[in-house]
Design a protein around this motif. Structure first.
Motif, PDB file in Angstrom:
ATOM      1  N   LYS A 161      42.113  36.500  52.568  1.00 50.88           N
ATOM      2  CA  LYS A 161      41.589  37.264  51.719  1.00 50.88           C
ATOM      3  C   LYS A 161      42.355  37.567  50.397  1.00 50.88           C
ATOM      4  O   LYS A 161      41.774  38.086  49.566  1.00 50.88           O
ATOM      5  CB  LYS A 161      41.365  38.745  52.531  1.00 50.88           C
ATOM      6  CG  LYS A 161      40.603  39.709  51.911  1.00 50.88           C
ATOM      7  CD  LYS A 161      40.560  40.990  52.864  1.00 50.88           C
ATOM      8  CE  LYS A 161      39.756  42.082  52.158  1.00 50.88           C
ATOM      9  NZ  LYS A 161      39.618  43.357  53.298  1.00 50.88           N
ATOM     10  N   TYR A 162      43.642  37.560  50.614  1.00 50.09           N
ATOM     11  CA  TYR A 162      44.611  37.829  49.281  1.00 50.09           C
ATOM     12  C   TYR A 162      45.472  36.339  49.134  1.00 50.09           C
ATOM     13  O   TYR A 162      46.689  36.619  49.451  1.00 50.09           O
ATOM     14  CB  TYR A 162      45.415  39.015  49.568  1.00 50.09           C
ATOM     15  CG  TYR A 162      44.613  40.112  49.934  1.00 50.09           C
ATOM     16  CD1 TYR A 162      43.973  41.004  48.841  1.00 50.09           C
ATOM     17  CD2 TYR A 162      44.494  40.522  51.116  1.00 50.09           C
ATOM     18  CE1 TYR A 162      43.324  42.084  49.045  1.00 50.09           C
ATOM     19  CE2 TYR A 162      43.834  41.689  51.484  1.00 50.09           C
ATOM     20  CZ  TYR A 162      43.105  42.502  50.347  1.00 50.09           C
ATOM     21  OH  TYR A 162      42.476  43.725  50.724  1.00 50.09           O
ATOM     22  N   PRO A 163      44.955  35.626  48.413  1.00 51.10           N
ATOM     23  CA  PRO A 163      45.636  34.131  48.189  1.00 51.10           C
ATOM     24  C   PRO A 163      46.470  34.700  47.092  1.00 51.10           C
ATOM     25  O   PRO A 163      47.403  33.635  47.069  1.00 51.10           O
ATOM     26  CB  PRO A 163      44.529  33.303  47.987  1.00 51.10           C
ATOM     27  CG  PRO A 163      43.382  34.104  47.116  1.00 51.10           C
ATOM     28  CD  PRO A 163      43.477  35.202  48.264  1.00 51.10           C
ATOM     29  N   GLY A 164      46.333  35.533  46.205  1.00 47.83           N
ATOM     30  CA  GLY A 164      47.243  35.798  45.131  1.00 47.83           C
ATOM     31  C   GLY A 164      48.633  36.139  45.769  1.00 47.83           C
ATOM     32  O   GLY A 164      49.727  35.781  45.106  1.00 47.83           O
ATOM     33  N   LEU A 165      48.673  37.084  46.868  1.00 54.12           N
ATOM     34  CA  LEU A 165      49.931  37.171  47.412  1.00 54.12           C
ATOM     35  C   LEU A 165      50.846  36.101  48.044  1.00 54.12           C
ATOM     36  O   LEU A 165      51.940  36.106  47.795  1.00 54.12           O
ATOM     37  CB  LEU A 165      49.824  38.445  48.602  1.00 54.12           C
ATOM     38  CG  LEU A 165      50.949  38.836  49.338  1.00 54.12           C
ATOM     39  CD1 LEU A 165      51.640  39.595  48.278  1.00 54.12           C
ATOM     40  CD2 LEU A 165      50.616  39.739  50.430  1.00 54.12           C
ATOM     41  N   ALA A 166      49.799  35.073  48.508  1.00 53.62           N
ATOM     42  CA  ALA A 166      50.440  33.929  49.006  1.00 53.62           C
ATOM     43  C   ALA A 166      51.005  32.999  47.836  1.00 53.62           C
ATOM     44  O   ALA A 166      52.286  32.440  47.899  1.00 53.62           O
ATOM     45  CB  ALA A 166      49.371  32.792  49.767  1.00 53.62           C
ATOM     46  N   PHE A 167      50.584  33.032  46.639  1.00 50.93           N
ATOM     47  CA  PHE A 167      51.070  32.597  45.475  1.00 50.93           C
ATOM     48  C   PHE A 167      52.179  33.088  45.050  1.00 50.93           C
ATOM     49  O   PHE A 167      53.268  32.525  44.727  1.00 50.93           O
ATOM     50  CB  PHE A 167      49.940  32.740  44.549  1.00 50.93           C
ATOM     51  CG  PHE A 167      50.419  32.298  43.027  1.00 50.93           C
ATOM     52  CD1 PHE A 167      50.462  30.831  42.723  1.00 50.93           C
ATOM     53  CD2 PHE A 167      50.841  33.151  42.037  1.00 50.93           C
ATOM     54  CE1 PHE A 167      51.014  30.611  41.328  1.00 50.93           C
ATOM     55  CE2 PHE A 167      51.304  32.806  40.862  1.00 50.93           C
ATOM     56  CZ  PHE A 167      51.362  31.493  40.568  1.00 50.93           C
TER      57      PHE A 167
END
Length: 441
Positions: A104-110
């Protein structure tokens, strides 16, 4: 090559999974909107970046292991610890990206991915009291992110600022010793160097996002146009099949030349509405057209039911044939059943509408020539004596009756009931004996 490993499904699937993020092949129509497509794109690129980073760090770990056994003087234990720490953090990123929250939040994984690579060496330096800015890892990571994982320029900026804030904050808070990686590099030159690297990376991602959005919109319009073109082609195909038999339509599209064939044994039927001229003067044109449409639509259903080929309608005349373009042995029986059903369908129409329409039907059996002529408004038509005789049987027939030639009578006499009409004068043929089909035996 060892044939044992050729065509392994699991290997093909693994290769596709690895290469898919490299290729922009996802259908935009499946994504629906740009935001959804972009979200899926970021997830794919993050997986790709994680695989590349994890593989690259494994190679350096392997290099240090080699040094440990073969070149002990070049072995650096602290680097091995740092690399293993980064590899473990990358595995955590993999797991996080596969979780519901991470999807849902791939930006956080980035951000976790970026900081785990860029800050791990400096966290180790923080505990030793020395901070050494990395002019190798930082640019490599920032440029790699911009080229392989262009997620969003703001996220790239946050990841870069996070590195600088950590270094500046820990240095000020813990009074760390700053060790420049090169004697010629001053703090001012380092800041300027990193500024331009970050600026170029963020600008590249920003421009890429604009190009990507424009390409998405263009592809969406292209896919929509393709769908509309496909639908239009299907409509054209249906219209063509309403005019020509399917096999003839295929040949006409492929050959682009005159199509003509001889058939030795077919049966042709002509039908005509009796008193149509008088009827046309009594009702309005729209009513007349609607009346004909209802009658001929019923005939079309019967032709399809009996597997016959409708040739054309001319005014109030209806022409159908059996035995072409695909020959069949029971062509005469099929036409006879069609003729009897046409009479029944017209009776039902009269009972439903209160009309008193009647038809004359003429049938003849024999050889014909069939084909498509002309270059505009072409139709599949028949020529030959058999066609002329079927037309004569209709035009010189009796209202409400089915008149057939002797050739048709010979084909049907064992299974159908006939009444001999006798000898009549047929235009162009002279005296002939004809028969009236009355039903099945």
């Amino acid at each position: 090559m060892n044939q044992k490993f050729v065509g392994k499904p699991w290997l093909d699937a693994r290769i596709r999974n690895i290469l898919t993020p490299l290729l922009w092949t996802q259908s935009v129509s499946n994504a629906g909107d740009y935001g959804t497509w972009r979200h899926n794109f970021i997830q794919n690129r993050l997986r790709l970046g994680l695989w590349i980073a994890f593989t690259s760090f494994l190679t350096f770990t392997g290099l240090e292991v080699r040094n440990h056994f073969f070149k002990p003087d070049q072995f650096n234990f602290s680097w091995v610890v740092t690399q293993i720490t980064v590899e473990l953090s990358l595995l955590v990123c993999f797991a996080f990206l596969r979780s519901t929250f991470g999807q849902k939040y791939p930006g956080l994984a980035f951000l976790i991915f970026s900081w785990s690579v860029t800050l791990s060496p400096h966290i180790r330096g923080t505990f030793s009291g020395v901070l050494e800015p990395s002019i190798l890892v930082w640019p490599l990571m920032f440029f790699g992110q911009a080229t392989l994982m262009p997620v969003h320029w703001r996220l790239h900026l946050i990841s870069q600022l996070g590195v600088l804030v950590y270094c500046a904050g820990t240095t000020a808070a813990l009074n760390l010793q700053v060790k420049m990686p090169a004697p010629w590099l001053t703090p001012a030159a380092l800041y300027l160097y990193m500024f331009w690297i970050c600026f170029i990376c963020d600008l590249s991602v920003y421009l890429y996002e604009r190009v990507q959005r424009a390409e998405f919109n263009a592809r969406q319009e292209l896919e929509l146009a393709y769908v509309e073109l496909t639908a239009e082609k299907e409509r054209s195909e249906r219209l063509l099949l309403n005019v020509l038999p399917e096999s003839i339509a295929v040949r006409l599209k492929q050959e682009h030349q005159t199509i003509a064939e001889s058939f030795t044994d077919v049966t042709v039927l002509f039908a005509d509405i009796v008193g149509f001229t008088e009827l046309s003067s009594q009702i309005s044109p729209p009513e007349l057209v609607e009346l004909l449409n209802q009658i001929f639509s019923a005939f079309d259903h019967l032709a399809e039911e009996h597997g016959l080929e409708k040739i054309k309608t001319i005014g109030d005349a209806y022409m159908v044939v059996a035995g072409l373009p695909v020959p069949r042995k029971d062509h005469a029986q099929a036409i006879a059943n069609m003729a009897l059903d046409m009479q029944q369908a017209l009776d039902q129409f009269n009972a439903r509408t209160g009309q008193s329409c009647r038809i004359r039907i003429g049938i003849s059996t024999g050889p014909v020539v069939a084909g498509v002529i002309g270059i505009k408004k072409f139709i599949y038509d028949l020529w030959g004596d058999t066609v002329n005789m079927a037309s004569r049987m209709e035009s010189q027939g009796i209202a409400g009756c089915i008149q057939v030639t002797h050739s048709t009578y010979d084909c049907l006499k064992d299974r159908y009931q006939f009444k001999e009409r006798g000898i009549i004068h047929v235009k162009g043929k002279g005296e002939m004996t004809t028969y009236l089909l009355t039903g099945k035996k």
